[in-house]
Design a protein around this motif. Structure first.
Motif, PDB file in Angstrom:
ATOM      1  N   LEU A  27      -2.655   9.985   1.356  1.00  0.00           N
ATOM      2  CA  LEU A  27      -0.894  10.611   1.514  1.00  0.00           C
ATOM      3  C   LEU A  27      -0.183   9.296   1.286  1.00  0.00           C
ATOM      4  O   LEU A  27      -0.361   8.717   1.872  1.00  0.00           O
ATOM      5  CB  LEU A  27      -1.002  10.811   3.047  1.00  0.00           C
ATOM      6  CG  LEU A  27      -1.348  11.891   3.319  1.00  0.00           C
ATOM      7  CD1 LEU A  27      -1.265  12.938   4.909  1.00  0.00           C
ATOM      8  CD2 LEU A  27      -0.939  13.607   2.527  1.00  0.00           C
ATOM      9  N   ARG A  28       1.208   9.964   0.736  1.00  0.00           N
ATOM     10  CA  ARG A  28       2.254   8.359  -0.109  1.00  0.00           C
ATOM     11  C   ARG A  28       2.824   8.179   1.799  1.00  0.00           C
ATOM     12  O   ARG A  28       2.911   8.998   2.047  1.00  0.00           O
ATOM     13  CB  ARG A  28       3.108   9.012  -0.450  1.00  0.00           C
ATOM     14  CG  ARG A  28       2.146   8.747  -1.745  1.00  0.00           C
ATOM     15  CD  ARG A  28       2.943  10.366  -3.398  1.00  0.00           C
ATOM     16  NE  ARG A  28       3.773   9.673  -4.085  1.00  0.00           N
ATOM     17  CZ  ARG A  28       4.306  10.240  -4.486  1.00  0.00           C
ATOM     18  NH1 ARG A  28       3.354  11.241  -5.658  1.00  0.00           N
ATOM     19  NH2 ARG A  28       5.384   9.729  -5.438  1.00  0.00           N
ATOM     20  N   LEU A  29       3.398   7.698   1.599  1.00  0.00           N
ATOM     21  CA  LEU A  29       4.531   7.408   2.428  1.00  0.00           C
ATOM     22  C   LEU A  29       5.542   8.709   3.226  1.00  0.00           C
ATOM     23  O   LEU A  29       6.310   8.407   4.011  1.00  0.00           O
ATOM     24  CB  LEU A  29       5.147   6.329   2.003  1.00  0.00           C
ATOM     25  CG  LEU A  29       5.283   4.567   1.677  1.00  0.00           C
ATOM     26  CD1 LEU A  29       6.201   3.552   1.218  1.00  0.00           C
ATOM     27  CD2 LEU A  29       3.992   3.768   3.020  1.00  0.00           C
ATOM     28  N   ASP A  30       6.228   9.268   2.201  1.00  0.00           N
ATOM     29  CA  ASP A  30       6.325   9.834   2.766  1.00  0.00           C
ATOM     30  C   ASP A  30       5.895  11.619   3.336  1.00  0.00           C
ATOM     31  O   ASP A  30       5.999  12.246   3.441  1.00  0.00           O
ATOM     32  CB  ASP A  30       7.364  10.728   1.650  1.00  0.00           C
ATOM     33  CG  ASP A  30       7.330  10.825   0.568  1.00  0.00           C
ATOM     34  OD1 ASP A  30       6.046  10.985   0.091  1.00  0.00           O
ATOM     35  OD2 ASP A  30       7.668  11.210  -0.475  1.00  0.00           O
ATOM     36  N   GLY A  31       4.672  11.302   3.259  1.00  0.00           N
ATOM     37  CA  GLY A  31       3.630  12.627   3.203  1.00  0.00           C
ATOM     38  C   GLY A  31       3.249  12.701   2.183  1.00  0.00           C
ATOM     39  O   GLY A  31       1.937  14.141   2.246  1.00  0.00           O
ATOM     40  N   ARG A  32       3.416  13.024   1.457  1.00  0.00           N
ATOM     41  CA  ARG A  32       2.832  13.888   0.121  1.00  0.00           C
ATOM     42  C   ARG A  32       1.624  12.802  -0.843  1.00  0.00           C
ATOM     43  O   ARG A  32       0.926  12.376  -0.320  1.00  0.00           O
ATOM     44  CB  ARG A  32       3.672  13.520  -1.436  1.00  0.00           C
ATOM     45  CG  ARG A  32       4.949  14.791  -1.259  1.00  0.00           C
ATOM     46  CD  ARG A  32       5.944  14.388  -2.514  1.00  0.00           C
ATOM     47  NE  ARG A  32       6.342  13.290  -2.715  1.00  0.00           N
ATOM     48  CZ  ARG A  32       7.005  12.690  -3.731  1.00  0.00           C
ATOM     49  NH1 ARG A  32       6.622  12.808  -5.122  1.00  0.00           N
ATOM     50  NH2 ARG A  32       7.760  11.329  -3.762  1.00  0.00           N
ATOM     51  N   ARG A  33       0.512  14.135  -1.547  1.00  0.00           N
ATOM     52  CA  ARG A  33      -0.233  13.692  -1.716  1.00  0.00           C
ATOM     53  C   ARG A  33       0.336  12.813  -3.753  1.00  0.00           C
ATOM     54  O   ARG A  33       1.236  13.405  -4.270  1.00  0.00           O
ATOM     55  CB  ARG A  33      -1.245  14.594  -2.419  1.00  0.00           C
ATOM     56  CG  ARG A  33      -2.377  14.923  -1.112  1.00  0.00           C
ATOM     57  CD  ARG A  33      -2.926  16.035  -1.147  1.00  0.00           C
ATOM     58  NE  ARG A  33      -3.154  16.499  -0.064  1.00  0.00           N
ATOM     59  CZ  ARG A  33      -4.136  16.174   1.088  1.00  0.00           C
ATOM     60  NH1 ARG A  33      -4.984  14.427   1.019  1.00  0.00           N
ATOM     61  NH2 ARG A  33      -3.720  16.422   2.082  1.00  0.00           N
ATOM     62  N   SER A  65      -2.297   5.950   1.787  1.00  0.00           N
ATOM     63  CA  SER A  65      -3.005   5.283   2.836  1.00  0.00           C
ATOM     64  C   SER A  65      -5.109   5.464   2.397  1.00  0.00           C
ATOM     65  O   SER A  65      -4.713   6.452   1.466  1.00  0.00           O
ATOM     66  CB  SER A  65      -2.104   5.976   3.886  1.00  0.00           C
ATOM     67  OG  SER A  65      -3.138   6.948   3.996  1.00  0.00           O
ATOM     68  N   ASN A  66      -4.913   5.130   3.092  1.00  0.00           N
ATOM     69  CA  ASN A  66      -6.699   4.743   2.568  1.00  0.00           C
ATOM     70  C   ASN A  66      -7.010   7.176   2.820  1.00  0.00           C
ATOM     71  O   ASN A  66      -7.768   7.218   2.300  1.00  0.00           O
ATOM     72  CB  ASN A  66      -8.195   4.675   2.787  1.00  0.00           C
ATOM     73  CG  ASN A  66      -7.604   4.185   4.915  1.00  0.00           C
ATOM     74  OD1 ASN A  66      -6.628   4.953   5.238  1.00  0.00           O
ATOM     75  ND2 ASN A  66      -7.986   3.583   5.262  1.00  0.00           N
ATOM     76  N   ILE A  67      -6.024   7.835   2.834  1.00  0.00           N
ATOM     77  CA  ILE A  67      -5.959   9.300   3.806  1.00  0.00           C
ATOM     78  C   ILE A  67      -5.826   9.610   2.554  1.00  0.00           C
ATOM     79  O   ILE A  67      -5.813  11.334   2.015  1.00  0.00           O
ATOM     80  CB  ILE A  67      -5.920  10.110   5.023  1.00  0.00           C
ATOM     81  CG1 ILE A  67      -5.728   8.504   6.413  1.00  0.00           C
ATOM     82  CG2 ILE A  67      -6.241  10.977   5.821  1.00  0.00           C
ATOM     83  CD1 ILE A  67      -4.651   8.379   6.892  1.00  0.00           C
ATOM     84  N   GLU A  97       0.780  -1.169   0.156  1.00  0.00           N
ATOM     85  CA  GLU A  97      -0.346   0.053   0.094  1.00  0.00           C
ATOM     86  C   GLU A  97       1.452   1.128   0.044  1.00  0.00           C
ATOM     87  O   GLU A  97       1.643   1.629   0.978  1.00  0.00           O
ATOM     88  CB  GLU A  97      -0.602   0.034   0.820  1.00  0.00           C
ATOM     89  CG  GLU A  97      -2.033   1.124   0.798  1.00  0.00           C
ATOM     90  CD  GLU A  97      -3.190   0.312   1.924  1.00  0.00           C
ATOM     91  OE1 GLU A  97      -3.416   1.227   2.849  1.00  0.00           O
ATOM     92  OE2 GLU A  97      -4.347  -0.136   1.318  1.00  0.00           O
ATOM     93  N   GLN A 142      12.153   4.626  -2.321  1.00  0.00           N
ATOM     94  CA  GLN A 142      11.725   3.382  -1.551  1.00  0.00           C
ATOM     95  C   GLN A 142      10.112   3.051  -2.591  1.00  0.00           C
ATOM     96  O   GLN A 142      10.208   1.905  -1.789  1.00  0.00           O
ATOM     97  CB  GLN A 142      11.051   4.358  -0.209  1.00  0.00           C
ATOM     98  CG  GLN A 142      10.367   3.425   0.681  1.00  0.00           C
ATOM     99  CD  GLN A 142       9.651   4.924   1.815  1.00  0.00           C
ATOM    100  OE1 GLN A 142      10.063   5.610   2.009  1.00  0.00           O
ATOM    101  NE2 GLN A 142       9.079   3.812   2.848  1.00  0.00           N
TER     102      GLN A 142
END
Lengths: 251, 983
Positions: free
Chosen positions: A13-19, A9-11, A6, A178
């Motif tokens: 956001l990517r792993l580093d916090g970007r959209r 996330s279902n919100i 994944e 990543q």
């Protein structure tokens, strides 16, 4: 079925916090060296690349290479030993860097007005200082800036960007290392963003044909975004350099 | 566009690689409340779309500790330990912090999955707040700060933020960690422990029972009963140093104070005995074991000990039993490595199914798992009286040193003990069969009724409505997925068609119904219940190729000559109208009835002739004919009581249908492999390793037959030759044995294996797949989709062509299929038990194996395999065992393998959890061992027996009403499944 890979996330956001549609932070600078005719430094996220441009100058080595109707563009790609997590000697001219050099050549030739300089040669050297995904786009973008710094006439900016699919569904832009490792295929696009021409397209694995159009669209959008950022840097640079001669205030 | 602050996170892995990652901090993360204006603005600016309501005003958390409604923020340990409580609907309006989510994912994947399914359920109102990317709640990890402390700090920071952000609302922080609670209280965060909170819930009903027990919550504190476990570091050091050994603990089923540990590099498993030896290991755990000096080694006890302890911490009885073990050991000679468990490396605790031990008062109850290798578990409940009548599920929380039994908590009740519904539920749960109702979302994918064929459909499909097509199935079958036709098209050419229900037309990739079917993988047939893979509207109506109705089909059409050689093959989607849906028996009658000469009769005869040729040809190539004792259980339609157990009957038409299904599958396999060399879904049956055949070869040798196992062909031939005139059942017995030597056939995507491994051993074909039953198998749906692409009727989609995705899918299909098979068998076994309840019968049987102290007897009529013990405990045996010849001798009677015997069968119901069959020998008669035939001794037993049957019937009557409906259907499907299983 599996949540293993994944990447968003279902919100959203990517792993580093970007959209999904957000680039990494880009910082760049023109004229970092005094020796070459033009140079640039770019940071895309943690990927850091230096580029230097020499020329146009007389063709070195065999005269036979020189062409009567255009300049030769000579690209050289290299990676610093400390650029990845593992320290590794990377001899110049290995398979990977040769391939990179050829790809670079292809993208740059499309933008440089080579026909203006027959019987000459333009050298472009790029060095990756830190690799964190998207090496090729960073090199292309750095080379563009260096060419501009060298004052070589270009048709327009040539920009590159990567895109991939998150969760097999959502196209996402500017892939970090990543995400490259965890995710699926990556699409690399080099384009002339103003005339919307694609000059290079590369896939790391096969995409399903259903996905390709939307990923390509995302990547092209990325090229446009990058161009806008580079544009700001270039005009600021011109203002700064030209301030003594009052160039910058002309507009 | 967004603010970025990048910072560097370093972590070192093994070889000291430096990983640097970016971490973006954002200002557009919302708190999730629709009433919050500042967050609403952010959301509107970002154009993320209309905010869905994450929290509901309808759901109100009521707890005496807090005034009014409030929102819950959970600590990681609460999620990890108290998942069963959280799954209860009482909990809503919960904020899950991203920090917690990550930590849970890291620590336990199963718990994470359960948490995600709660979060995904909109009616539960669980909101994920990404605190670690929020500009106000993000904090740097300090130097030297442990990751746990850092996470706790993040969580508290988020709590404070929420408190300030929405001062009007109340936020309650739940944690299990005392230290964390103390600090949180100091920071003015409203904090409770989970048990405090649950005990004070206004509407707690049964939730309290589900609380996981932290060791201190039980009032029994006494001296330590067990030795302390070593710490994990010590264990790992010990294992590395060779002082300790790591292995999987297997508890003995007979003796609760004994277990084995399988360790790599040891020929024999290490024995552990007694309280000290076992030291709280539970079946399946990975443990570290210390070996004793050789002079303390012992042998397996071979005595049966049952745990009779009660809920108090009284270990006198335990000590007594340990003494018993010591006594038992001294007698024996051959010693095995022995040791004791010194620590547990990884617990493999799961949820267990079982009942409560009777006769205990109060809130502390003992739970007895159905699986005898699991110890009893102590649980706390306030509904003991009710639970005593129920089968329930319980899970283990901890096993402290000072407690004789592990502590656990009640998860849920399944239903009344001994009830058919409950037993079905148990069977389904134990085999992990998804059996909930189809969700709304799935049902929405179904086509609207009345369903009509449009012109567009007609233009895309070949119209075969004029052809005489018919289907042959078991009686009462409602999911007809195959139909056949055969007609003359030329002087020496026949056209043969196999038409399979076009399920993939209705189940489109990626839809809810598709995902559901993929996860179910197969329809599961229990004796009196069918768990459908696709909703009934499709399985029994729109997809079912019923007689006289127009249906969509996927057709495979061959042109053949009269010698059954295939001249050409084509595949296309079609519309068919089956002329008649027949049973095997009806079709057989039509074929045999010379006076009938209509199209159907002609077609059937043609098919039958071709099938015979195909079958001989297949057998010549070395296909195996295997046998397994499969039975059909007739159920009484009124009482749901098994009336009769019967071995299934076979007609020639069974084999006719089977041959053409095989042919279709093979043709399709070739086609899809050709077009999709990388991702064709195929089925292979690996060649078993030769050691698997040992029992078969040995049995053959004793009877004077030479069973060749070098190749499938040789095996088939030698099985054919092993016939005895005196014992006609002998050949079948050998084939049953041969079946047991086989490996499981599995699905796989073609890209993952070498071509030589595609071979199907049982059928002796190089390529095979499943195409013919898309209504009840998901693999067939995939094959349909691939084939549809091949013949241009449909387009691909990404997952279909992804080798890794297909591989994952295959794994699920294989797992579900295996489980479905086991579940089916378990259901038959349970119903056979029901059938024998209160009955005593003399039955014919055959000796399957001769063991040292027993004969393994097969009762073909019931498909039962039981043990006939030759000596009672303590008594001297009348029998002499010959290990070389594998015989048992008593007087002048000698038992060989495969000998025919008559035995008396009855059911021992003394232990309600573990009912078992008891056999007594009737014929041949051996003085002092055998019993007289039933007819003579019937008088004495009769009254007793009648009484039992009466009781039982009453019980059954109660449970009829619910199950009457789909009974006939399932029964016949069950039969159908069995016949097709070979295919």
């Amino acid at each position: 079925m599996s949540r293993k890979k994944e990447l968003i996330s279902n919100i959203g956001l990517r792993l580093d916090g970007r959209r999904a549609g957000e680039l990494r932070r880009i910082r760049c600078k023109l004229g970092v060296f005094s020796e070459p005719d033009g140079s640039a430094y770019i940071e895309q996220g943690l990927t850091k690349v230096l580029a230097a441009v020499y020329g146009p100058h007389q063709v070195r080595g065999g005269r036979s290479k020189a062409q009567h109707d255009s300049a030769i563009v000579n690209c050289q790609f290299s990676m610093a030993v400390f650029s990845t997590g593992e320290r590794k000697r990377r001899p110049r001219g290995d398979r990977k860097s040769t391939e990179m050099s050829i790809h670079l050549h292809q993208a740059l030739v499309a933008a440089i007005k080579v026909e203006l300089y027959p019987w000459t040669q333009i050298d472009v050297y790029v060095e990756v200082l830190h690799a964190d995904g998207g090496i090729y786009p960073a090199c292309v973008n750095a080379a563009t800036l260096a060419l501009i710094d060298a004052g070589i006439p270009l048709k327009e900016y040539v920009c590159a960007c990567t895109a991939s699919l998150a969760n097999d569904d959502i196209p996402m832009i500017d892939i970090s290392h990543q995400e490259e490792v965890m995710g699926g295929p990556t699409l690399t696009v080099a384009a002339l963003p103003m005339s919307k021409k694609v000059v290079l397209l590369e896939m790391s694995q096969r995409f399903h044909v259903d996905h390709l159009p939307k990923v390509l669209k995302t990547a092209l959008q990325g090229c446009v975004d990058i161009k806008n950022i580079l544009d700001v840097t270039v005009s600021n640079n011109v203002k700064e350099i030209g301030s003594s001669t009052r160039w910058g205030n002309m507009t | 566009m967004f603010t970025t602050k990048s910072f560097i996170k370093k972590n070192k892995i093994g070889n000291f690689l430096k990983n640097v990652r970016e971490h973006y901090i954002r200002d557009d993360i919302v708190c999730g409340f629709s009433s919050c204006y500042s967050c609403q603005n952010i959301q509107n600016n970002q154009n993320i779309g209309c905010s869905k309501d994450n929290f509901s005003s309808n759901h109100v958390n009521r707890c005496k500790l807090v005034e009014g409604n409030h929102y819950l923020i959970l600590d990681t340990n609460v999620v990890l330990n108290q998942m069963d409580v959280l799954e209860d609907n009482l909990f809503g309006n919960v904020i899950i912090l991203h920090t917690v989510l990550n930590e849970v994912k890291h620590r336990s994947l199963p718990i994470f999955k359960r948490l995600m399914s709660i979060i995904d359920n909109p009616s539960r109102h669980f909101y994920v707040f990404t605190n670690d990317h929020h500009k106000d709640t993000f904090i740097h990890q300090e130097d030297q700060e442990l990751i746990n402390d850092y996470n706790d700090r993040c969580i508290r920071k988020a709590c404070t933020w929420y408190h300030r952000h929405l001062p009007k609302e109340k936020f309650v922080f739940l944690t299990e960690d005392n230290e964390s609670k103390r600090i949180a209280l100091e920071e003015n965060i409203m904090t409770f422990s989970m048990s405090e909170y649950v005990h004070n819930l206004s509407d707690k009903h049964l939730v309290e029972d589900k609380l996981a027990k932290v060791s201190s919550s039980f009032p029994f504190t006494g001296k330590d009963i067990y030795q302390a476990h070593m710490s994990l570091v010590e264990l790992l050091e010990g294992i590395r140093g060779g002082k300790l050994y790591q292995g999987t603990f297997k508890a003995s089923r007979e003796n609760f104070l004994e277990g084995y540990i399988n360790v790599d590099g040891f020929d024999d498993p290490i024995i552990v005995q007694g309280r000290e030896g076992l030291n709280r290991a539970v079946d399946g755990d990975i443990v570290a074991v210390a070996l004793f000096e050789k002079e303390h080694w012992t042998s397996p006890t071979e005595i049966i000990l049952e745990d009779e302890g009660v809920v108090e911490e009284n270990i006198d009885e335990l000590v007594e039993k340990e003494k018993e073990i010591k006594k038992a050991i001294k007698k024996k000679g051959d010693i095995k490595p022995t040791g004791k468990v010194v620590g547990v490396i990884r617990r493999k605790w799961r949820q267990y199914c079982g009942i409560l031990e009777g006769g205990i008062e109060g809130v502390y109850q003992l739970f007895v798992p159905s699986n005898r290798s699991i110890p009893k578990i102590r649980i706390e409940t306030r509904q003991a009286e009710f639970l005593k009548t129920q089968k329930l599920i319980v899970t283990i929380d901890s096993w402290p040193q000072n407690s004789r039994y592990p502590h656990g908590h009640f998860v849920r009740a399944l239903g009344v003990i001994g009830h058919q519904d409950t037993e079905n539920e148990v069977v389904l749960l134990e085999h992990d069969v998804p059996h909930s109702q189809f969700s709304e979302e799935v049902l929405r994918c179904l086509p609207k009724l009345p369903w009509v064929i449009t012109e567009e459909d007609e233009s895309r499909r070949v119209d075969l409505r004029h052809i005489t097509i018919c289907s042959v199935d078991p009686p009462g079958c409602t999911d007809i997925d195959d139909a056949l036709h055969c007609r003359i098209i030329d002087d020496n050419k026949l056209e043969v068609g196999v038409h399979i229900a076009d399920v993939s037309h209705f189940i489109r990739p990626g839809t809810a119904i598709d995902l559901e079917a993929a996860s179910r993988a197969t329809t599961v047939y229990l004796v009196n219940k069918r768990i459908d893979m696709v909703p009934e509207l499709l399985s029994s109506n729109l997809c079912s190729l019923r007689g006289g109705e127009e249906r969509f089909a996927f057709s495979c059409i061959w042109e053949m000559d009269y010698e059954a050689n295939i001249l050409s093959t084509k595949f296309h989607k079609s519309i068919i109208k089956s002329k008649s849906a027949m049973t095997y028996e009806e079709a057989q009658l039509i074929i045999d009835d010379k006076t009938k000469n209509d199209d159907i009769a002609f077609g059937l005869r043609g098919l039958n002739k071709l099938a015979k040729i195909l079958k001989t040809r297949r057998l010549e190539k070395g296909a195996l004919v295997l046998a397994s004792p499969e039975v059909k259980i007739h159920m009484d339609s009124e009482t749901m009581e098994p009336l009769e157990v019967e071995v299934k009957k076979l007609f020639e038409t069974n084999s006719m249908v089977e041959e053409f299904m095989l042919l279709a599958n093979i043709s399709v396999a070739e086609k899809i492999l050709q077009d999709f060399p990388d991702c064709a879904m195929l089925r292979r049956h690996p060649t078993p390793p030769s050691t698997n055949f040992d029992p078969l070869v040995k049995a053959g040798k004793h009877l004077g037959f030479d069973i060749q196992i070098d190749s499938g062909k040789k095996l088939a031939v030698s099985l054919d030759q092993a016939v005895s005139d005196s014992n006609p059942y002998l050949n079948t017995m050998l084939r049953i044995l041969a079946t047991r030597c086989m490996l499981q056939a599995v699905y796989f995507p073609s890209g993952t294996l070498q071509k030589s491994d595609f071979f199907h051993y049982g059928l002796a074909v190089p390529l095979y797949t499943h195409f013919t039953s898309p209504i009840r198998r998901y693999a067939d749906i995939i094959v349909h989709r691939l084939l549809a692409v091949s013949c241009g009727a449909d387009s691909t989609y990404p997952d279909l062509l992804d080798k890794h995705k297909s591989s994952d899918l295959c794994q699920n299909l294989n797992y579900r299929n295996r489980m479905a098979q086991y579940a089916g068998r378990a259901s038959v076994a349970f119903n056979t038990h029901l059938f024998f309840k209160g009955k005593i019968q003399d039955e014919e049987g055959y000796v399957l194996f001769v063991k040292k102290n027993a004969l393994q007897i097969l009762l073909p009529k019931y498909g039962l395999e039981c043990t006939l013990y030759l000596s009672k405990k303590g008594d001297e045996s009348l029998f002499v065992y010959d290990e070389e010849e594998q015989t048992q001798k008593a007087g002048n009677v000698v038992f060989h393998a495969f000998d025919q015997v008559t035995v008396r069968v009855s059911l021992d119901s003394k232990n309600i959890q573990h009912e078992k069959f008891v056999l007594q020998l009737v014929y041949p008669y051996i003085e002092g061992f055998s019993v007289k035939p039933l007819i003579e001794s019937e008088g004495a037993d009769k009254s007793n027996m009648e009484q039992q049957t009466m009781d039982y019937q009453d019980k059954c009557n109660e449970q009829v009403s619910t199950m009457k409906k789909n009974k006939r259907k399932t029964q016949s499907n069950n039969e159908k499944r069995k016949q097709k299983k070979k295919v």
